[in-house]
Design an enzyme around this catalytic site. Structure first.
Site, short mmCIF file in Angstrom:
data_model
loop_
_atom_site.label_atom_id
_atom_site.label_comp_id
_atom_site.label_asym_id
_atom_site.label_seq_id
_atom_site.Cartn_x
_atom_site.Cartn_y
_atom_site.Cartn_z
CG HIS A 55 63.54 -73.64 -34.61
ND1 HIS A 55 62.85 -74.84 -34.50
CD2 HIS A 55 63.37 -73.02 -33.41
CE1 HIS A 55 62.30 -74.92 -33.30
NE2 HIS A 55 62.61 -73.83 -32.62
CG HIS A 111 59.19 -70.41 -32.95
ND1 HIS A 111 58.67 -70.19 -31.70
CD2 HIS A 111 60.24 -71.27 -32.77
CE1 HIS A 111 59.38 -70.87 -30.80
NE2 HIS A 111 60.34 -71.53 -31.43
#
Ligand SMILES: [Zn+2]
Length: 257
Positions: A55, A111
């Site tokens: 990410h 997240h």
């Protein structure tokens, strides 16, 4: 056979190093900082063949530019144009070759919205899950919603119980302290706390864990468990019975713990 070891970065990040002893080719996962990666590659006599990104957070991608300039590795990562330097963008259902081993790509938003994980099925299943599932905990829900994060964690919970879980931070003792507040009577959890404390007192990593251990002790994977709901009810904290509601309650509690 892959050799896997952590490279410590910043205060509590693990950059996972995977390499083949014979070919001396290596991959790293989420290199937030190039310097410790370069030092470890040189020390072990390895060539960086590839990088896996989970990410966009800086502590996971900050070393990309320097490493790609030095080594020209293939760089796999999510479909997020904000991350510079990815050579192959990946989504659910795709797989990648890592030093002759196939890893499936799982989309695990919550997240962040771009978060992906890498799973290798096999005799020893391996999961690189970034900041989604932690040893004893889970990542904060920054960009998604609690139901989205819960759904992503449930997808990880459905992987084989023998799966080794390689997360990106050494947060285990703090996570287990919170887990113990949620489920004070969980015997498997008490045992894990003692083991993790002993491991940390030797200055060793508590990661990887196994999915079996997470399922028994990690409250964020236990939102459907009657024992966890009973523990919340006993403390006057149960606000709803569904898995999503329990997850939102537990996550909200942890955010203020
Ligand atoms: Zn993150």
């Amino acid at each position: 056979m892959l050799t896997i070891q952590p490279i410590c970065a910043f205060s509590d990040n693990y950059i996972w190093l995977l390499y083949d002893e014979q070919s001396r080719q290596a991959f790293v996962v989420d290199p937030g900082d190039a310097a410790p990666v370069t030092a470890t590659l040189q020390e072990l006599g390895l060539e960086l063949a590839g990088i896996l990104i989970t990410h966009h957070h800086f502590d996971h991608v900050g070393g990309l530019e320097a490493l790609t300039q030095q080594y020209s590795p293939v760089v796999y990562g999510p479909h997020n144009p904000a991350i510079d330097g990815i050579t192959q963008r990946l989504g659910a259902g795709q797989s990648v070759e890592v030093l002759g081993h196939s890893f499936d790509v799982l989309e695990v938003p919550g997240h962040t919205l771009d978060h992906i994980a890498y799973f290798h099925a096999g005799e020893t299943p391996l999961l690189f899950c970034g900041d989604t599932l932690f040893a004893g905990g889970c990542g904060r829900v920054f960009e998604g919603t609690p139901p989205m994060m819960h759904s992503s964690l449930q997808a990880l919970a459905a992987l084989p119980t023998a799966t080794r879980v390689y997360c990106a931070h050494e947060y285990t003792l703090a996570n287990l302290a919170f887990a113990s507040a949620v489920e004070p009577d969980n015997a498997a959890l008490s045992e894990r706390v003692a083991q993790a404390q002993a491991t940390r007192s030797r200055n060793e990593a508590t990661v990887p864990s196994t999915l079996a251990l997470e399922l028994a002790t990690n409250p964020f994977l236990r939102c459907e468990a009657p024992e966890l709901k009973a523990a919340l009810r006993a403390q006057g904290k149960l606000q709803g019975e569904t898995g999503d509601e329990v997850f939102a309650t537990v996550r909200g509690w942890k955010d203020n713990f």
